[in-house]
Scaffold this active site. Structure first.
Site, PDB file in Angstrom:
ATOM      1  N   HIS A   9       6.263  22.637   3.854  1.00 26.63           N
ATOM      2  CA  HIS A   9       5.756  23.808   3.135  1.00 26.63           C
ATOM      3  C   HIS A   9       6.746  24.276   2.077  1.00 26.63           C
ATOM      4  CE1 HIS A   9       8.610  26.415   5.220  1.00 26.63           C
ATOM      5  NE2 HIS A   9       8.313  25.730   6.318  1.00 26.63           N
ATOM      6  N   HIS A 142       6.224  21.141   8.746  1.00 20.19           N
ATOM      7  CA  HIS A 142       7.520  21.816   8.749  1.00 20.19           C
ATOM      8  C   HIS A 142       8.649  20.791   8.832  1.00 20.19           C
ATOM      9  CE1 HIS A 142       5.129  25.473   9.583  1.00 20.19           C
ATOM     10  NE2 HIS A 142       4.407  24.619  10.283  1.00 20.19           N
TER      11      HIS A 142
END
Length: 200
Positions: A9, A142
Protein backbone atom coordinates in the site's frame (compact mmCIF):
# COMPACT_ATOMS: atom_id res chain seq x y z
CA UNK A 1 0.17 -18.97 -16.22
CA UNK A 2 0.07 -17.56 -12.70
CA UNK A 3 1.79 -14.21 -12.30
CA UNK A 4 1.41 -12.30 -9.02
CA UNK A 5 2.14 -8.59 -8.88
CA UNK A 6 2.38 -7.87 -5.16
CA UNK A 7 2.12 -4.19 -4.28
CA UNK A 8 2.54 -2.70 -0.85
CA UNK A 9 0.00 0.00 0.00
CA UNK A 10 0.96 3.64 -0.39
CA UNK A 11 2.16 5.71 2.54
CA UNK A 12 -0.53 6.07 5.22
CA UNK A 13 -0.92 8.34 8.21
CA UNK A 14 0.06 5.55 10.60
CA UNK A 15 3.23 4.88 8.58
CA UNK A 16 4.21 8.48 9.21
CA UNK A 17 3.52 8.02 12.95
CA UNK A 18 5.30 4.66 13.03
CA UNK A 19 2.28 2.88 14.50
CA UNK A 20 1.59 -0.81 13.84
CA UNK A 21 -1.93 -1.85 12.85
CA UNK A 22 -3.44 -5.10 11.58
CA UNK A 23 -7.09 -4.11 11.96
CA UNK A 24 -9.66 -2.96 9.41
CA UNK A 25 -9.24 0.65 10.39
CA UNK A 26 -9.97 4.14 9.14
CA UNK A 27 -6.35 5.11 8.61
CA UNK A 28 -5.98 7.15 5.45
CA UNK A 29 -3.40 7.33 2.70
CA UNK A 30 -1.36 10.50 2.85
CA UNK A 31 -1.22 12.75 -0.20
CA UNK A 32 2.17 11.18 -0.92
CA UNK A 33 0.61 7.71 -0.59
CA UNK A 34 -2.05 8.58 -3.15
CA UNK A 35 0.62 9.83 -5.57
CA UNK A 36 2.58 6.61 -5.02
CA UNK A 37 -0.50 4.57 -5.95
CA UNK A 38 -0.98 6.68 -9.09
CA UNK A 39 2.66 6.07 -10.01
CA UNK A 40 2.20 2.30 -9.61
CA UNK A 41 -0.90 2.46 -11.81
CA UNK A 42 1.05 4.28 -14.53
CA UNK A 43 3.85 1.67 -14.36
CA UNK A 44 1.32 -1.15 -14.85
CA UNK A 45 -0.19 0.36 -18.00
CA UNK A 46 -0.01 -1.96 -20.99
CA UNK A 47 0.06 -5.13 -18.88
CA UNK A 48 -2.90 -7.46 -19.35
CA UNK A 49 -4.06 -7.60 -15.73
CA UNK A 50 -6.92 -9.98 -15.10
CA UNK A 51 -8.07 -8.90 -11.64
CA UNK A 52 -7.20 -6.78 -8.62
CA UNK A 53 -7.23 -8.19 -5.09
CA UNK A 54 -6.60 -6.40 -1.82
CA UNK A 55 -6.21 -6.78 1.89
CA UNK A 56 -9.43 -5.53 3.52
CA UNK A 57 -7.46 -2.95 5.53
CA UNK A 58 -8.28 0.56 4.33
CA UNK A 59 -4.77 1.74 3.42
CA UNK A 60 -4.35 -1.28 1.13
CA UNK A 61 -7.87 -1.19 -0.30
CA UNK A 62 -7.65 2.53 -1.11
CA UNK A 63 -4.32 1.95 -2.86
CA UNK A 64 -5.82 -0.91 -4.86
CA UNK A 65 -8.84 1.22 -5.78
CA UNK A 66 -6.67 4.01 -7.19
CA UNK A 67 -4.74 1.51 -9.31
CA UNK A 68 -7.77 -0.52 -10.42
CA UNK A 69 -9.71 2.62 -11.37
CA UNK A 70 -7.12 3.35 -14.05
CA UNK A 71 -7.95 -0.06 -15.56
CA UNK A 72 -11.73 0.35 -15.10
CA UNK A 73 -11.73 -2.71 -12.85
CA UNK A 74 -13.18 -3.49 -9.45
CA UNK A 75 -11.20 -4.56 -6.38
CA UNK A 76 -11.97 -7.83 -4.61
CA UNK A 77 -10.92 -8.11 -0.97
CA UNK A 78 -9.15 -11.27 0.18
CA UNK A 79 -8.71 -11.89 3.89
CA UNK A 80 -5.56 -13.90 3.17
CA UNK A 81 -3.82 -10.67 2.16
CA UNK A 82 -4.39 -8.94 5.51
CA UNK A 83 -1.47 -7.62 7.55
CA UNK A 84 0.44 -10.06 9.75
CA UNK A 85 -1.30 -10.67 13.07
CA UNK A 86 0.50 -8.28 15.41
CA UNK A 87 -0.61 -9.66 18.76
CA UNK A 88 0.53 -7.44 21.63
CA UNK A 89 2.35 -5.11 19.21
CA UNK A 90 -0.95 -3.86 17.76
CA UNK A 91 -1.34 -0.10 18.11
CA UNK A 92 2.22 0.40 19.31
CA UNK A 93 5.36 1.75 17.65
CA UNK A 94 7.79 -0.69 16.04
CA UNK A 95 10.78 1.06 17.60
CA UNK A 96 9.56 -0.06 21.04
CA UNK A 97 10.69 -3.57 20.17
CA UNK A 98 14.17 -3.04 18.72
CA UNK A 99 17.41 -3.20 20.67
CA UNK A 100 18.70 0.14 19.45
CA UNK A 101 21.19 -1.42 17.05
CA UNK A 102 18.78 -2.03 14.18
CA UNK A 103 15.55 -0.48 12.98
CA UNK A 104 12.85 -2.01 10.84
CA UNK A 105 11.07 -5.31 11.30
CA UNK A 106 10.29 -6.95 14.61
CA UNK A 107 12.37 -10.10 14.39
CA UNK A 108 13.47 -13.17 16.30
CA UNK A 109 12.16 -14.43 19.63
CA UNK A 110 10.42 -11.16 20.47
CA UNK A 111 7.81 -12.05 17.83
CA UNK A 112 6.82 -15.03 19.96
CA UNK A 113 6.81 -12.94 23.14
CA UNK A 114 4.42 -10.49 21.44
CA UNK A 115 2.22 -13.40 20.26
CA UNK A 116 2.52 -12.31 16.65
CA UNK A 117 1.27 -14.56 13.86
CA UNK A 118 3.76 -17.30 13.07
CA UNK A 119 5.78 -16.75 9.90
CA UNK A 120 4.86 -20.09 8.33
CA UNK A 121 1.17 -19.29 8.86
CA UNK A 122 1.62 -15.95 7.09
CA UNK A 123 3.54 -17.59 4.25
CA UNK A 124 0.87 -20.27 3.83
CA UNK A 125 -2.09 -17.91 3.51
CA UNK A 126 -0.39 -15.41 1.21
CA UNK A 127 1.00 -18.08 -1.10
CA UNK A 128 -2.39 -19.81 -1.18
CA UNK A 129 -3.97 -16.53 -2.28
CA UNK A 130 -1.55 -15.88 -5.13
CA UNK A 131 -1.38 -19.52 -6.25
CA UNK A 132 -5.15 -19.89 -6.52
CA UNK A 133 -5.69 -17.66 -9.56
CA UNK A 134 -4.76 -17.94 -13.23
CA UNK A 135 -3.43 -15.07 -15.31
CA UNK A 136 -1.67 -11.87 -14.29
CA UNK A 137 -3.22 -10.54 -11.09
CA UNK A 138 -2.43 -7.63 -8.79
CA UNK A 139 -2.45 -8.17 -5.02
CA UNK A 140 -2.27 -5.06 -2.83
CA UNK A 141 -1.16 -5.93 0.67
CA UNK A 142 1.41 -5.04 3.34
CA UNK A 143 5.16 -5.28 3.89
CA UNK A 144 5.30 -8.49 5.93
CA UNK A 145 2.90 -10.49 3.72
CA UNK A 146 5.02 -9.58 0.68
CA UNK A 147 8.23 -10.42 2.53
CA UNK A 148 6.65 -13.74 3.57
CA UNK A 149 5.82 -14.61 -0.04
CA UNK A 150 9.35 -13.75 -1.15
CA UNK A 151 10.89 -15.78 1.67
CA UNK A 152 8.70 -18.75 0.73
CA UNK A 153 9.98 -18.83 -2.85
CA UNK A 154 13.56 -18.26 -1.66
CA UNK A 155 13.11 -21.09 0.87
CA UNK A 156 14.09 -18.85 3.77
CA UNK A 157 12.57 -17.95 7.11
CA UNK A 158 11.71 -14.62 8.71
CA UNK A 159 15.11 -14.02 10.28
CA UNK A 160 16.96 -14.89 7.06
CA UNK A 161 15.01 -12.17 5.23
CA UNK A 162 15.25 -9.45 7.89
CA UNK A 163 17.07 -7.16 5.45
CA UNK A 164 14.23 -7.15 2.91
CA UNK A 165 12.59 -3.74 3.10
CA UNK A 166 9.41 -3.48 1.03
CA UNK A 167 8.78 0.18 0.27
CA UNK A 168 5.36 1.80 -0.03
CA UNK A 169 3.67 1.16 -3.40
CA UNK A 170 6.62 -0.93 -4.61
CA UNK A 171 6.01 -3.92 -6.88
CA UNK A 172 7.23 -7.48 -6.42
CA UNK A 173 6.48 -9.71 -9.40
CA UNK A 174 6.51 -13.49 -9.02
CA UNK A 175 5.93 -16.23 -11.58
CA UNK A 176 4.14 -18.46 -9.10
CA UNK A 177 4.12 -21.59 -11.27
CA UNK A 178 7.90 -21.84 -11.44
CA UNK A 179 8.73 -19.87 -8.30
CA UNK A 180 10.71 -17.21 -10.16
CA UNK A 181 10.95 -13.75 -8.63
CA UNK A 182 11.08 -11.18 -11.44
CA UNK A 183 11.20 -7.99 -9.37
CA UNK A 184 11.71 -7.35 -5.69
CA UNK A 185 10.25 -4.10 -4.39
CA UNK A 186 10.64 -2.31 -7.72
CA UNK A 187 9.13 1.10 -8.43
CA UNK A 188 9.14 0.62 -12.20
CA UNK A 189 8.29 -2.11 -14.69
CA UNK A 190 11.40 -2.59 -16.80
CA UNK A 191 11.34 -3.59 -20.45
CA UNK A 192 12.68 -7.04 -19.60
CA UNK A 193 9.86 -7.71 -17.14
CA UNK A 194 7.26 -6.40 -19.58
CA UNK A 195 8.65 -8.68 -22.26
CA UNK A 196 8.49 -11.66 -19.91
CA UNK A 197 4.87 -10.91 -18.97
CA UNK A 198 3.79 -10.38 -22.56
CA UNK A 199 5.12 -13.73 -23.82
CA UNK A 200 3.68 -15.92 -21.07
Amino acid sequence: MKIAILIRHGESDINVKGILSDTIDNNMLTEKGMRQAEHAAAELKGIDIKNFYSSPIKRAFDTAQIIADSFNKDVVTDQRLIEIGLGKARGRKANEFTNGLYSGHITGKIREDLEMEKWDSLQKRVVEAIASREGINVYVTHSDPIRAAISYFLEMGEEETYGLSIKNASMTVIDVEIGRILTLGAISMTDSVRKYLNIQ
